[in-house]
Design an enzyme around this catalytic site. Structure first.
Site, mmCIF file in Angstrom:
data_model
loop_
_atom_site.group_PDB
_atom_site.id
_atom_site.type_symbol
_atom_site.label_atom_id
_atom_site.label_comp_id
_atom_site.label_asym_id
_atom_site.label_seq_id
_atom_site.Cartn_x
_atom_site.Cartn_y
_atom_site.Cartn_z
ATOM 1 N N ALA A 33 0.839 -1.202 0.000
ATOM 2 C CA ALA A 33 0.000 0.000 0.000
ATOM 3 C C ALA A 33 0.875 1.253 0.000
ATOM 4 O O ALA A 33 1.910 1.299 0.658
ATOM 5 C CB ALA A 33 -0.913 0.005 1.221
ATOM 6 N N ASP A 34 0.434 2.264 -0.752
ATOM 7 C CA ASP A 34 1.087 3.575 -0.663
ATOM 8 C C ASP A 34 0.137 4.517 0.076
ATOM 9 O O ASP A 34 -0.926 4.102 0.531
ATOM 10 C CB ASP A 34 1.466 4.105 -2.055
ATOM 11 C CG ASP A 34 0.272 4.282 -2.981
ATOM 12 O OD1 ASP A 34 -0.870 4.442 -2.485
ATOM 13 O OD2 ASP A 34 0.476 4.296 -4.204
ATOM 14 N N SER A 35 0.521 5.773 0.197
ATOM 15 C CA SER A 35 -0.280 6.696 1.009
ATOM 16 C C SER A 35 -1.691 6.882 0.450
ATOM 17 O O SER A 35 -2.657 6.993 1.211
ATOM 18 C CB SER A 35 0.426 8.046 1.148
ATOM 19 O OG SER A 35 0.693 8.597 -0.121
#
Length: 76
Positions: A33-35
């Protein structure tokens, strides 16, 4: 079960394999996951569980288990 609902959201949003999501899975390191993914995930969790998750609580959620425990603690 809360874990199953959280898992379904993560599998759908992060496009990961069902079996790769465990209570110990790190949301960023293991699931990729990224931001932006985290923001989308939080919105989906808030909608699914009809609750609001404060930003400072989100920062403490590193694993899938952290998310499940937080939701369980607010659902009592």
């Amino acid at each position: 079960m809360i874990f199953d609902k959280v898992k379904a959201i993560l599998v759908d949003q992060l496009d990961v394999e069902d079996e790769s999501v465990t209570m110990e899975s790190l949301i960023i390191d293991n699931l990729g996951a990224d931001s932006l993914d985290v923001v989308d995930m939080v919105m989906s969790l808030e909608e699914e569980f009809d609750m609001e998750i404060p930003d400072d609580e989100i920062e403490n959620m590193k694993t899938v288990g952290d998310i499940v425990k937080y939701i369980e603690s607010k659902k009592d």
